[in-house]
Design a protein around this motif. Sequence first.
Motif, PDB file in Angstrom:
ATOM      1  N   GLU A   1      12.938 121.914 -44.158  1.00 15.16           N
ATOM      2  CA  GLU A   1      11.560 122.141 -44.599  1.00 15.16           C
ATOM      3  C   GLU A   1      11.252 123.631 -44.651  1.00 15.16           C
ATOM      4  O   GLU A   1      11.579 124.387 -43.733  1.00 15.16           O
ATOM      5  CB  GLU A   1      10.581 121.441 -43.658  1.00 15.16           C
ATOM      6  N   LEU A   2      10.617 124.030 -45.743  1.00 14.75           N
ATOM      7  CA  LEU A   2      10.131 125.399 -45.894  1.00 14.75           C
ATOM      8  C   LEU A   2       8.615 125.357 -45.802  1.00 14.75           C
ATOM      9  O   LEU A   2       7.956 124.636 -46.561  1.00 14.75           O
ATOM     10  CB  LEU A   2      10.565 125.969 -47.246  1.00 14.75           C
TER      11      LEU A   2
ATOM     12  N   VAL B   1      11.420 128.858 -42.496  1.00 11.12           N
ATOM     13  CA  VAL B   1      12.197 127.624 -42.508  1.00 11.12           C
ATOM     14  C   VAL B   1      12.137 126.985 -41.127  1.00 11.12           C
ATOM     15  O   VAL B   1      12.288 127.668 -40.102  1.00 11.12           O
ATOM     16  CB  VAL B   1      13.671 127.899 -42.892  1.00 11.12           C
ATOM     17  N   THR B   2      11.912 125.666 -41.088  1.00 11.97           N
ATOM     18  CA  THR B   2      11.882 124.952 -39.823  1.00 11.97           C
ATOM     19  C   THR B   2      13.294 124.797 -39.273  1.00 11.97           C
ATOM     20  O   THR B   2      14.274 124.878 -40.025  1.00 11.97           O
ATOM     21  CB  THR B   2      11.252 123.567 -40.000  1.00 11.97           C
ATOM     22  N   PRO B   3      13.441 124.575 -37.957  1.00 14.31           N
ATOM     23  CA  PRO B   3      14.759 124.325 -37.387  1.00 14.31           C
ATOM     24  C   PRO B   3      15.453 123.166 -38.118  1.00 14.31           C
ATOM     25  O   PRO B   3      14.851 122.136 -38.377  1.00 14.31           O
ATOM     26  CB  PRO B   3      14.446 123.971 -35.930  1.00 14.31           C
TER      27      PRO B   3
ATOM     28  N   THR C   1      22.972 128.342 -46.554  1.00 14.65           N
ATOM     29  CA  THR C   1      23.981 127.413 -47.057  1.00 14.65           C
ATOM     30  C   THR C   1      23.393 126.257 -47.844  1.00 14.65           C
ATOM     31  O   THR C   1      24.108 125.593 -48.595  1.00 14.65           O
ATOM     32  CB  THR C   1      24.811 126.849 -45.894  1.00 14.65           C
ATOM     33  N   ARG C   2      22.087 126.004 -47.692  1.00 13.62           N
ATOM     34  CA  ARG C   2      21.467 124.921 -48.458  1.00 13.62           C
ATOM     35  C   ARG C   2      19.993 125.214 -48.678  1.00 13.62           C
ATOM     36  O   ARG C   2      19.354 125.931 -47.895  1.00 13.62           O
ATOM     37  CB  ARG C   2      21.635 123.574 -47.756  1.00 13.62           C
ATOM     38  N   THR C   3      19.472 124.629 -49.731  1.00 10.30           N
ATOM     39  CA  THR C   3      18.068 124.807 -50.089  1.00 10.30           C
ATOM     40  C   THR C   3      17.209 123.820 -49.309  1.00 10.30           C
ATOM     41  O   THR C   3      17.553 122.637 -49.225  1.00 10.30           O
ATOM     42  CB  THR C   3      17.858 124.562 -51.593  1.00 10.30           C
TER      43      THR C   3
END
Length: 377
Positions: free
Chosen positions: A30-31, A24-26, A368-370
């Motif tokens: 974005e994955l 996962v990007t900072p 906490t989020r996708t």
Amino acid sequence: MRVLGLSSGTSHDGIDAALVSFGVTPGGDELRARLLHHATTPYTPALRKAIRTSLPPGKVRLGDVCALDNRLGRAFAGAATAVLDAAGPADLVCSHGQTIFHAATDGTLQLGQPAWIAERTGLPVVADVRVRDVAAGGQGAPLAPVLDLMLLAGKDGRWGAANLGGIANLTVAVPGEATAYDTGPGNALIDAAALLVTGEPYDRGGALAATGTVRTELLDRLLVEPYYARTPPKSTGKELFSAAYLDGAGGYPPADLLATLTELTAVTVAAEIRRHRLDHVLISGGGVHNATLLDRLAKRADGTALVRSEELGLPADAKEAILFALVGWLTWHGLPAAMPAATGALGPRVIGAITPGADPLRLPAPLTRTPQRLTME
């Protein structure tokens, strides 16, 4: 995190495996995914026959189902260890297994006991990925939109994605209109007819269909099928589109029969592409190797650009294995992977059951989020 995705589709010809590295990007929007290795392990003729005879309308004993569950579990374990030996370690396996039964009203069943995979690899295994959605009021299918929507996020125009497997499905990735459903047969009827009239498991490249003539009277009769007119959410399988669906079509020359069934897939997929006014459709699945099918689909889709999934870094033959690697990653991080608008479930659910590996099971803190976007590197 390195996740090994395993899948065998409705064509039941073998096990696709994809080892994928996710990060996962900072900021978490974005994955990024990198395909490290992809391989297909064909089923042995005996195992493929056992699967085929277990599918509707075949009748099987409970003991046969139990034995097949374990045979498939060992086959999936073998496919997993082959990839790990070739490409290095993984942190998690996600196995879809082999669908033996799928019906919107009666549930869904995938065989391939995950304990065999956990025992052979020592890794935790996410499996049985459809039933939680079913328990929440959904159909457990299609699951492809979780990948399609993330991959197509932010693209200009009206994009969709069509996977031409045994059953064809369409994802509409237009903001505010996102949905997904099975359109009907992809390769299922073409393969069934090819086996019946040629003894080969499929029409290689659509070569025989290309020499035939579409029989409009047969095509019109097949298009009367009520499934096509049903309103989504909807999903289907070989319970409907099996060899028995072709009863009464045996009097046609083989080339004409295959030409007509190829046209049936093209007509039904293209109708849904036009319905949603899509201008670009990402194409994947085994059907991309059928040049006749792609040609007929392009003509029926009336100007819609058909884009091979490789252009976005997603190998067409690896899509479903990559999808289940993604499902495994999402489940491991406490994130939902099924789209209620597609399956009809009451709401998003974290899907799958986890079989521990050799080490004690320790899940990370849920995210906490996708992530909203997926980039294939």
